[in-house]
Every structure is written in C-alpha cells, then in structure tokens.
Design a protein around this motif. Structure first.
Motif, short mmCIF file in Angstrom:
data_model
loop_
_atom_site.label_atom_id
_atom_site.label_comp_id
_atom_site.label_asym_id
_atom_site.label_seq_id
_atom_site.Cartn_x
_atom_site.Cartn_y
_atom_site.Cartn_z
N ALA A 46 0.88 -1.16 0.00
CA ALA A 46 0.00 0.00 0.00
C ALA A 46 0.92 1.21 0.00
CB ALA A 46 -0.91 0.01 1.22
N GLU A 47 0.58 2.19 -0.82
CA GLU A 47 1.43 3.37 -0.93
C GLU A 47 0.61 4.62 -0.68
OE1 GLU A 47 4.69 5.33 -3.98
OE2 GLU A 47 3.77 3.41 -4.45
N PHE A 48 1.19 5.53 0.09
CA PHE A 48 0.60 6.83 0.37
C PHE A 48 1.58 7.87 -0.19
CE2 PHE A 48 -0.87 3.76 3.38
CZ PHE A 48 -2.23 3.96 3.38
N SER A 49 1.37 8.23 -1.45
CA SER A 49 2.36 9.02 -2.19
C SER A 49 2.59 10.40 -1.57
CB SER A 49 1.96 9.14 -3.66
OG SER A 49 0.67 9.71 -3.78
N GLY A 50 1.55 11.03 -1.04
CA GLY A 50 1.71 12.34 -0.44
C GLY A 50 2.58 12.33 0.81
N LEU A 51 2.65 11.18 1.45
CA LEU A 51 3.48 11.03 2.64
C LEU A 51 4.85 10.43 2.32
CD1 LEU A 51 0.81 9.53 5.08
CD2 LEU A 51 1.60 11.90 4.96
N GLY A 52 5.02 9.97 1.06
CA GLY A 52 6.26 9.28 0.71
C GLY A 52 6.38 7.95 1.42
N LEU A 53 5.26 7.27 1.65
CA LEU A 53 5.23 6.06 2.45
C LEU A 53 4.74 4.88 1.63
CD1 LEU A 53 5.43 4.87 5.37
CD2 LEU A 53 3.04 5.54 5.65
N LYS A 54 5.49 3.78 1.67
CA LYS A 54 5.09 2.52 1.04
C LYS A 54 5.25 1.42 2.08
CE LYS A 54 5.95 -0.25 -3.08
NZ LYS A 54 6.74 -0.35 -4.33
N VAL A 55 4.16 0.67 2.35
CA VAL A 55 4.19 -0.34 3.40
C VAL A 55 3.79 -1.70 2.83
CG1 VAL A 55 3.70 1.31 5.24
CG2 VAL A 55 1.81 0.16 4.10
N ARG A 56 4.25 -2.77 3.51
CA ARG A 56 3.82 -4.12 3.12
C ARG A 56 2.34 -4.25 3.39
NH1 ARG A 56 7.46 -8.49 5.76
NH2 ARG A 56 6.28 -9.78 4.31
N TYR A 57 1.64 -4.91 2.47
CA TYR A 57 0.18 -5.05 2.55
C TYR A 57 -0.15 -6.51 2.29
CZ TYR A 57 -4.66 -3.42 1.80
OH TYR A 57 -6.01 -3.20 1.88
N LEU A 58 0.11 -7.33 3.32
CA LEU A 58 -0.05 -8.77 3.21
C LEU A 58 -1.44 -9.20 3.67
CD1 LEU A 58 3.45 -9.79 4.57
CD2 LEU A 58 2.73 -9.49 2.19
N PRO A 59 -1.88 -10.42 3.35
CA PRO A 59 -3.19 -10.89 3.81
C PRO A 59 -3.31 -10.75 5.34
CG PRO A 59 -2.31 -12.42 2.20
CD PRO A 59 -1.21 -11.43 2.50
N GLY A 60 -4.43 -10.20 5.77
CA GLY A 60 -4.66 -9.97 7.19
C GLY A 60 -4.28 -8.58 7.65
N THR A 61 -3.66 -7.79 6.78
CA THR A 61 -3.27 -6.43 7.13
C THR A 61 -4.49 -5.53 7.19
OG1 THR A 61 -1.11 -6.68 6.05
CG2 THR A 61 -1.88 -4.44 6.42
N VAL A 62 -4.54 -4.69 8.21
CA VAL A 62 -5.57 -3.66 8.32
C VAL A 62 -4.88 -2.31 8.18
CG1 VAL A 62 -7.28 -2.58 9.83
CG2 VAL A 62 -7.03 -5.07 9.81
N VAL A 63 -5.40 -1.49 7.28
CA VAL A 63 -4.90 -0.13 7.10
C VAL A 63 -6.02 0.83 7.48
CG1 VAL A 63 -4.11 1.59 5.42
CG2 VAL A 63 -3.29 -0.76 5.26
N VAL A 64 -5.71 1.80 8.31
CA VAL A 64 -6.67 2.83 8.69
C VAL A 64 -6.12 4.16 8.19
CG1 VAL A 64 -7.85 3.94 10.62
CG2 VAL A 64 -7.34 1.50 10.72
N ASP A 65 -6.89 4.85 7.34
CA ASP A 65 -6.39 6.09 6.77
C ASP A 65 -7.52 7.10 6.58
OD1 ASP A 65 -7.82 5.20 4.56
OD2 ASP A 65 -6.20 5.47 3.16
#
Length: 110
Positions: A46-65
């Motif tokens: 998962a990438e948040f381009s405005g923050l310059g952030l790219k994180v692993r997004y594996l099965p079971g991952t929860v992202v809150v944004d």
C-alpha cells in the motif's frame, strides 16, 4: 439510528484489482477508512504518495487512513480482496444530523 449505529457506513469489496493512486471522494472528509486485505497473494504493498510512504500489505493487514485526504494505492501478485469500511458524507448531508469533528486518537489537547 438508535437501532443501528452504522447507518452512515458503507462496506465495499474490491477483488483482484490493482488500485491506482486515488482519493476516496465519496467518503467523509474527517473520518477514518478501514481497509482489510484478505485472500492468497504475495508481495502486496500500500502506498501513500503524499506522505512518501510505502508499506507491506499482506493478507490480514488492516490499514486505517483518511482516504479522502490521503492519496493512496495498492498492488500485489495473486488473488487479493480488500474489504473497505467507510462513511459517506452525502448520507450525513441528506439526513441532517450534526457532523462529528475530525477523527483523532482521543488524547486531550492542552
């Protein structure tokens, strides 16, 4: 609303789709979106381009944004589904209750 506290919320299923960079223009400006990645896949990000952030997004991952504020994207190899849970601002506007303020961690400001 007394019977169902989630009357303004939406649940969407996104299946086997590379999600290009976007903002969720239909979701509420001030509230968090919750994304849950499921299925069988590898090398998800998962990438948040405005923050310059790219994180692993594996099965079971929860992202809150803040999906309407933050530009975000997702990619992976394999069979991926994303369960997205968010609020629609237009539902609040149509029904007219007072809108809550910005989402925060509950800490008091001094």
């Amino acid at each position: 609303m007394n019977e169902w506290s989630h009357s303004f919320n939406v649940v969407s299923i996104i299946s086997n789709r590379q999600t290009p960079g976007h903002r969720d223009t239909g979701s509420a400006l001030r509230w968090f979106n919750v994304l849950l990645a499921v299925r069988n896949y590898s090398n998800g990000h998962a990438e948040f381009s405005g923050l310059g952030l790219k994180v692993r997004y594996l099965p079971g991952t929860v992202v809150v944004d803040l999906g309407r504020v933050l530009r975000h994207s997702a990619s992976c190899n394999g069979d991926r589904a994303c369960i997205a849970y968010y609020m629609r601002e237009k539902v609040w506007d149509a029904l007219g209750p007072e809108k809550p303020g910005w989402a925060h961690n509950g800490a008091t400001e001094k």
